[in-house]
Design a protein around this motif. Sequence first.
Motif, short mmCIF file in Angstrom:
data_model
loop_
_atom_site.label_atom_id
_atom_site.label_comp_id
_atom_site.label_asym_id
_atom_site.label_seq_id
_atom_site.Cartn_x
_atom_site.Cartn_y
_atom_site.Cartn_z
N GLY A 1 0.82 -1.21 0.00
CA GLY A 1 0.00 0.00 0.00
C GLY A 1 0.85 1.26 0.00
O GLY A 1 0.57 2.22 -0.70
N GLY A 2 1.95 1.22 0.77
CA GLY A 2 2.83 2.38 0.78
C GLY A 2 3.57 2.56 -0.53
O GLY A 2 3.74 3.69 -1.01
N ALA A 3 3.98 1.43 -1.15
CA ALA A 3 4.70 1.52 -2.42
C ALA A 3 3.81 2.09 -3.50
O ALA A 3 4.28 2.75 -4.44
CB ALA A 3 5.22 0.14 -2.82
N ALA A 4 2.49 1.81 -3.41
CA ALA A 4 1.56 2.31 -4.42
C ALA A 4 1.28 3.80 -4.23
O ALA A 4 0.66 4.43 -5.08
CB ALA A 4 0.25 1.53 -4.35
N GLY A 5 1.73 4.37 -3.11
CA GLY A 5 1.56 5.78 -2.88
C GLY A 5 0.15 6.19 -2.49
O GLY A 5 -0.19 7.37 -2.56
N GLY A 6 -0.65 5.24 -2.07
CA GLY A 6 -2.03 5.55 -1.72
C GLY A 6 -2.17 5.93 -0.26
O GLY A 6 -1.22 5.89 0.52
N ASN A 7 -3.35 6.31 0.09
CA ASN A 7 -3.66 6.64 1.48
C ASN A 7 -3.71 5.36 2.30
O ASN A 7 -4.35 4.39 1.90
CB ASN A 7 -5.00 7.38 1.53
N ARG A 8 -3.03 5.35 3.46
CA ARG A 8 -2.95 4.13 4.25
C ARG A 8 -4.32 3.68 4.74
O ARG A 8 -4.62 2.50 4.78
CB ARG A 8 -2.00 4.30 5.44
N ASP A 9 -5.16 4.63 5.13
CA ASP A 9 -6.50 4.29 5.61
C ASP A 9 -7.32 3.63 4.51
O ASP A 9 -8.03 2.65 4.74
CB ASP A 9 -7.21 5.54 6.13
N GLU A 10 -7.21 4.17 3.29
CA GLU A 10 -7.92 3.57 2.16
C GLU A 10 -7.34 2.21 1.82
O GLU A 10 -8.08 1.28 1.44
CB GLU A 10 -7.84 4.50 0.94
N ALA A 11 -6.02 2.07 1.95
CA ALA A 11 -5.38 0.78 1.67
C ALA A 11 -5.86 -0.28 2.65
O ALA A 11 -6.09 -1.43 2.27
CB ALA A 11 -3.86 0.92 1.74
N VAL A 12 -6.00 0.09 3.93
CA VAL A 12 -6.50 -0.86 4.93
C VAL A 12 -7.91 -1.31 4.59
O VAL A 12 -8.22 -2.51 4.62
CB VAL A 12 -6.47 -0.23 6.34
N LEU A 13 -8.78 -0.38 4.22
CA LEU A 13 -10.16 -0.72 3.90
C LEU A 13 -10.24 -1.63 2.68
O LEU A 13 -11.08 -2.53 2.63
CB LEU A 13 -10.98 0.56 3.65
N TYR A 14 -9.36 -1.40 1.71
CA TYR A 14 -9.43 -2.21 0.49
C TYR A 14 -8.75 -3.57 0.68
O TYR A 14 -9.27 -4.59 0.25
CB TYR A 14 -8.76 -1.47 -0.67
N MET A 15 -7.61 -3.57 1.35
CA MET A 15 -6.78 -4.77 1.36
C MET A 15 -7.12 -5.77 2.45
O MET A 15 -6.87 -6.96 2.29
CB MET A 15 -5.30 -4.40 1.45
N LEU A 16 -7.67 -5.32 3.58
CA LEU A 16 -7.95 -6.29 4.63
C LEU A 16 -8.92 -7.38 4.18
O LEU A 16 -8.68 -8.56 4.44
CB LEU A 16 -8.47 -5.60 5.89
N PRO A 17 -10.03 -7.06 3.48
CA PRO A 17 -10.86 -8.15 2.96
C PRO A 17 -10.09 -9.07 2.02
O PRO A 17 -10.34 -10.29 2.01
CB PRO A 17 -11.99 -7.40 2.21
N GLY A 18 -9.15 -8.52 1.26
CA GLY A 18 -8.33 -9.37 0.40
C GLY A 18 -7.43 -10.28 1.20
O GLY A 18 -7.24 -11.45 0.85
N VAL A 19 -6.87 -9.76 2.29
CA VAL A 19 -6.02 -10.59 3.17
C VAL A 19 -6.85 -11.72 3.78
O VAL A 19 -6.41 -12.87 3.82
CB VAL A 19 -5.38 -9.72 4.27
N LEU A 20 -8.06 -11.40 4.25
CA LEU A 20 -8.92 -12.44 4.82
C LEU A 20 -9.23 -13.51 3.78
O LEU A 20 -9.25 -14.71 4.09
CB LEU A 20 -10.22 -11.81 5.33
N THR A 21 -9.48 -13.09 2.55
CA THR A 21 -9.77 -14.04 1.48
C THR A 21 -8.58 -14.94 1.22
O THR A 21 -8.71 -16.17 1.14
CB THR A 21 -10.15 -13.29 0.20
N GLN A 22 -7.39 -14.35 1.09
CA GLN A 22 -6.21 -15.16 0.79
C GLN A 22 -5.85 -16.09 1.94
O GLN A 22 -5.52 -17.26 1.73
CB GLN A 22 -5.02 -14.28 0.45
N VAL A 23 -5.93 -15.59 3.16
CA VAL A 23 -5.63 -16.42 4.33
C VAL A 23 -6.54 -17.64 4.36
O VAL A 23 -6.10 -18.78 4.61
CB VAL A 23 -5.78 -15.60 5.63
N ALA A 24 -7.83 -17.42 4.07
CA ALA A 24 -8.79 -18.52 4.10
C ALA A 24 -8.49 -19.55 3.02
O ALA A 24 -8.50 -20.76 3.28
CB ALA A 24 -10.21 -17.98 3.95
N LEU A 25 -8.24 -19.09 1.81
CA LEU A 25 -8.04 -20.03 0.71
C LEU A 25 -6.72 -20.78 0.84
O LEU A 25 -6.65 -21.99 0.60
CB LEU A 25 -8.10 -19.29 -0.63
N MET A 26 -5.65 -20.09 1.23
CA MET A 26 -4.37 -20.76 1.39
C MET A 26 -4.39 -21.74 2.55
O MET A 26 -3.68 -22.75 2.54
CB MET A 26 -3.26 -19.73 1.57
#
Length: 253
Positions: free
Chosen positions: A45-70
Amino acid sequence: MTTAISQGLTLAWRSLVPLKNSPGQLAAMLFQPVFMIVIFVYLFGGAAGGNRDEAVLYMLPGVLTQVALMATIGTGMNLATDIGNGVFDRFRTMPIARSAPLAGRVLADMLTLLITMTMSMLVGYAVGFRVQTDPLSALAGIGLVLLLAMALSWGSAWIGLVAKSVTSMQGISTAVLLPLTFGSSAFIPATDLPGWLTWWMGVNPVSHLAGALRGLMVGGLHASDVWITLGWTAALFVFFVPLALRAYTRRVR
């Protein structure tokens, strides 16, 4: 049917008991979400230069998805290990339902996955994630992820039963899941990507699962993501449960 469910729950508990004597496995369950969130939220998220708060909102559901599938890879690995150790030879001599050992393994892995996802939510809360919808919608999203993970665990069980070794099972499962998780919109939106990759993300079931979870937790839900995820879940159950049961019967015969 009731007896088979009871036996499956008993064997699920039997699979969980050794965790108390395995601090390394417990640590991996609890700290994996920490590493995932640090990597995807803070580094990517930091490398993409985006807002950290927005990155958390977008990426946490993705993390939950990947953790579950893996995590579903563990189902097949544990089955392959148990068969190699002769555990299922003992089950074969017991008057229990044929599906009970497999169902018990899947249920045990779903319980450990629930612990991991709870830890993910706690870590997400610590770094600023907040549910933007309501608690019931968020729980529905978690339930949807667990349901698809359970269906996929039966596929992992089948691979674990037909694979020649634990290593080959892990390799096959990883080769299937990595393109699905990283080639999805779990961590990045499909905008500004090559056309073929945008198409792949659009048909990738992981994109729909991550989209459904994100919509239920953050907002902007598209009902099609939920229905497509439920369709994939039903298809995986219908396809892999009979295959896993047949492979189990042949393996322990």
